[in-house]
Write an enzyme that holds these catalytic residues in place. Sequence first.
Site, PDB file in Angstrom:
ATOM      1  N   HIS A 117      -0.439  -0.127   0.941  1.00  0.00           N
ATOM      2  CA  HIS A 117      -0.502  -1.585   0.866  1.00  0.00           C
ATOM      3  C   HIS A 117      -1.217  -2.178   2.085  1.00  0.00           C
ATOM      4  O   HIS A 117      -2.013  -3.110   1.966  1.00  0.00           O
ATOM      5  CB  HIS A 117       0.907  -2.167   0.749  1.00  0.00           C
ATOM      6  CG  HIS A 117       0.965  -3.664   0.821  1.00  0.00           C
ATOM      7  ND1 HIS A 117       0.505  -4.471  -0.188  1.00  0.00           N
ATOM      8  CD2 HIS A 117       1.404  -4.495   1.798  1.00  0.00           C
ATOM      9  CE1 HIS A 117       0.669  -5.741   0.150  1.00  0.00           C
ATOM     10  NE2 HIS A 117       1.216  -5.779   1.352  1.00  0.00           N
ATOM     11  N   TYR A 118      -0.962  -1.600   3.256  1.00  0.00           N
ATOM     12  CA  TYR A 118      -1.552  -2.131   4.486  1.00  0.00           C
ATOM     13  C   TYR A 118      -3.007  -1.717   4.690  1.00  0.00           C
ATOM     14  O   TYR A 118      -3.622  -2.103   5.681  1.00  0.00           O
ATOM     15  CB  TYR A 118      -0.703  -1.725   5.695  1.00  0.00           C
ATOM     16  CG  TYR A 118       0.523  -2.594   5.865  1.00  0.00           C
ATOM     17  CD1 TYR A 118       0.394  -3.941   6.200  1.00  0.00           C
ATOM     18  CD2 TYR A 118       1.801  -2.085   5.661  1.00  0.00           C
ATOM     19  CE1 TYR A 118       1.502  -4.752   6.343  1.00  0.00           C
ATOM     20  CE2 TYR A 118       2.919  -2.892   5.802  1.00  0.00           C
ATOM     21  CZ  TYR A 118       2.758  -4.230   6.143  1.00  0.00           C
ATOM     22  OH  TYR A 118       3.862  -5.030   6.269  1.00  0.00           O
ATOM     23  N   GLN A 119      -3.559  -0.949   3.737  1.00  0.00           N
ATOM     24  CA  GLN A 119      -4.982  -0.628   3.823  1.00  0.00           C
ATOM     25  C   GLN A 119      -5.853  -1.867   3.607  1.00  0.00           C
ATOM     26  O   GLN A 119      -6.966  -1.957   4.125  1.00  0.00           O
ATOM     27  CB  GLN A 119      -5.344   0.452   2.798  1.00  0.00           C
ATOM     28  CG  GLN A 119      -4.657   1.780   3.012  1.00  0.00           C
ATOM     29  CD  GLN A 119      -4.949   2.365   4.381  1.00  0.00           C
ATOM     30  OE1 GLN A 119      -6.116   2.554   4.755  1.00  0.00           O
ATOM     31  NE2 GLN A 119      -3.892   2.640   5.136  1.00  0.00           N
TER      32      GLN A 119
END
EC number: 5.6.2.2
Length: 305
Positions: A58-60
């Site tokens: 998700h934090y990509q």
Amino acid sequence: MVPTTINTIKIMKIAKNAHLAPPDPDQESRKFSSIIKLISYLARKLPSGKITTKRDFHYQDVNLFQNQEYSNSIIDLFSTSLNISTQENLLIYSSQKGLCYGNCKFSLNNQWFDLTYNSAPILIPHILSNHILTFTHPPIAIIIIEKDAVFKSFTTYLTEFSPSSNFLVVTGKGFPDKLTKKFIELSSANLNIPILTFVDSDVYGLSIFKNYMFSNSAYLENIILAGVFLLEYTDGWLNITSLDLRRMIGLVKSTSLQTHLHKELVKLHRELTRSLLLLKKSEMNVINHNCSHYIFSKSLEYLKK
């Protein structure tokens, strides 16, 4: 020809009523970009063989995904389309939730974990289907505690009042995730020791006990509903609500059909019927050391049997 005409008219009406809006180009573009982002992420991560989490992905690109639910759906779409396992094939797991604590040492896939009462609880490590769990200093019992706050209070109690005891204490922080259940299942298969489970004597706590009992592949033979019991733990008495009542009746009905599967389900059914009769429930709390002492005393009591 009349029936054909009638059928044609019916089909035209259905087609008119079932008109589907064309795909939103922006949403389709976002989905395509997200899948490319996932493929790129996997190309970098999979060769290393390291496990990652859905949160990591998700934090990509937070701006692209916007929320965790959307990025999770991309992973699920990708794995479902290819008919592969998110965990086994992509090595992507949900974030770890469960905690374990104790005075024991275990190895998981040749990685050692040394638990002591003087150290903090650790997150339950990720487990693949081919992983082997072994203990070199096995505990005398596994203690499952429903609530995170009670778990923390009990770990402090063990450190202060029983540093020489040897328990493996686990919490799933409410309803356990698959990883927590898998860890308990493997520990149970490796060790011939009781699994003492402490939950609230209410519909939610007893449902959590059933959730642990029926593990990922089968039900646990050596699991025990060790407390709290309505007539023993009156300090935690509360009135049941109308919502509690409706859910309790449903759980009573389903459990009454399963009592032949495991003797502990008879206990569970008894707690539910007592609660319905008294219109009371009993919840564990962390006031002083009352709850922790109750768990410790009950655990020793069961081990003597």
